[in-house]
Design an enzyme around this catalytic site. Structure first.
Site, PDB file in Angstrom:
ATOM      1  N   GLY A  51     -13.410 -77.528  38.586  1.00  0.00           N
ATOM      2  CA  GLY A  51     -13.275 -77.384  37.151  1.00  0.00           C
ATOM      3  C   GLY A  51     -12.801 -76.017  36.723  1.00  0.00           C
ATOM      4  O   GLY A  51     -11.617 -75.787  36.514  1.00  0.00           O
TER       5      GLY A  51
ATOM      6  N   TYR B 140     -23.707 -89.619  28.779  1.00  0.00           N
ATOM      7  CA  TYR B 140     -22.979 -90.386  27.780  1.00  0.00           C
ATOM      8  C   TYR B 140     -23.319 -91.874  27.885  1.00  0.00           C
ATOM      9  O   TYR B 140     -24.248 -92.264  28.585  1.00  0.00           O
ATOM     10  CB  TYR B 140     -21.483 -90.100  27.901  1.00  0.00           C
ATOM     11  CG  TYR B 140     -21.179 -88.639  27.625  1.00  0.00           C
ATOM     12  CD1 TYR B 140     -21.662 -88.017  26.475  1.00  0.00           C
ATOM     13  CD2 TYR B 140     -20.447 -87.868  28.524  1.00  0.00           C
ATOM     14  CE1 TYR B 140     -21.414 -86.672  26.222  1.00  0.00           C
ATOM     15  CE2 TYR B 140     -20.199 -86.524  28.283  1.00  0.00           C
ATOM     16  CZ  TYR B 140     -20.684 -85.935  27.131  1.00  0.00           C
ATOM     17  OH  TYR B 140     -20.451 -84.601  26.887  1.00  0.00           O
TER      18      TYR B 140
END
Length: 359
Positions: free
Chosen positions: A313, A182
């Protein structure tokens, strides 16, 4: 003492003392409303997982320009603040702590997915050569617009504003997303950043934007409520950090350490030497995410001193009572990948807890 025993001891994280060293990794779930307000089930979803030492909430855009994917949440309007307030209150009522991750995707976007439907922004006008899901299906990601120096200043201000909004919404802090291809990592990578000004070329220049963002956020809400996530060597989003990647992260972490941030959150991509070097350069808490870590190795990085906390996660996504299951060596639910993004309660708030399973 087993490897896992270390994970159940308290840990200092900025101004907070956490009850254990287990962290919920930020995971995009794409269940927000069209305006970026968190969805109705988000408070329940996060509160279910409040027994972890820290929750790092899903990537949350700091501006219209920062959005990349459909129905991801924002944290820059009054409606966003009100929506997140429900989540933070629910987590705190269960005794948990929650940081909101500020995620500006940069070029990893499509105009069809953003509120203003404008061209994405990035360090340079270079597309990632990949596709993105939109309301009309998969589409090629278009060439982004290169940020001007003035635009960069505004983007730093957007992060500052979003951080203040997160605290107003009741968050315990924010994690700046500097990983996974990103915007911040796009500045690090020579194949995404071909600038010739003070933000391109040398390691010092390519890390300048990330450091400016971290400084601005720390000034706004306090360094002890500010954190950053990094993924050295990651190639997500077409990123290639080049031959200077390791040196860039050694420099970056040493510079960030001077700010006294609450923690850095590092995704370990297999370079043990670099990871040890980053640990040596960082005086505050270090959260380590080691993708694919087998269950019998949980706690290993805390036990060795490589990390202060460990992030998980999919196991947390599928097991709201992840901590209890670890303590009791109980079996884990398996994550349903078909429900990761978008949808309803299925695969979101309906994973059974251990007590419900036994009953």
């Amino acid at each position: 003492m087993t490897l896992r025993t270390h994970t159940f001891t308290p840990a200092r994280l900025g101004r907070h003392v956490l009850p254990n060293r287990l962290v919920m990794s930020p995971m995009t779930r794409s269940r927000a409303r069209q305006d970026g307000t968190p969805g109705e089930l988000a408070a329940e979803y996060y509160a279910q997982r409040a027994s972890l030492g820290l929750i790092v909430a899903e990537g949350t855009q700091p501006s219209d320009d920062g959005q990349g994917y459909l129905t991801t949440p924002g944290i820059y309007t009054a409606a966003h603040i009100a929506g997140w307030k429900k989540i933070t209150t629910a987590v705190h009522d269960k005794g948990g702590r929650i940081f909101i991750q500020l995620m500006h995707v940069g070029r990893m976007s499509h105009p069809d997915n953003t509120p203003h439907h404008r061209q994405a922004v990035a360090p340079s006008a270079i597309a990632p050569a990949s596709q993105m899901f939109t309301a009309t299906g998969m589409q090629d990601i278009p060439v982004p617009r290169a940020l001007s120096a003035e635009d960069i200043g505004q983007t730093v201000a957007d992060f500052r504003h979003a951080a203040r909004a997160a605290i107003k919404a009741g968050a315990d802090g924010v994690e700046i997303h500097g990983a996974n291809g990103y915007l911040l990592q796009q500045f690090f990578a020579p194949n995404a950043n071909t600038r010739t000004d003070q933000y391109g070329g040398s390691i010092e220049n390519r890390t300048r934007f990330a450091i400016e963002v971290a400084k601005a956020v720390a000034e706004e809400i306090g360094a002890d409520r500010t954190a950053i996530r990094l993924s050295p060597g990651s190639t997500l989003g077409g990123i290639d950090e080049g031959t200077s990647s390791s040196d860039l992260y050694r420099y970056l972490v040493a510079e960030l350490d001077k700010l006294g941030l609450a923690y850095i959150h590092v995704i370990h991509n297999g370079d043990d030497i670099l990871m040890a070097d980053l640990r040596a350069r960082w005086k505050q808490a270090l959260i380590l995410n080691r993708p694919g870590r087998p269950r019998d190795q949980i706690g290993g990085d805390v036990a060795s001193g490589l990390a202060d906390l460990e992030a998980y996660g999919q196991m947390v996504l599928a097991n709201p009572d992840f901590v209890v299951r670890l303590k009791n060596d109980a079996p884990m639910n398996t994550a349903d990948r078909t429900t990761f993004f978008g949808g309803t309660a299925q695969g979101y708030t309906d994973y059974p807890a251990l007590v419900a399973t036994a009953a």
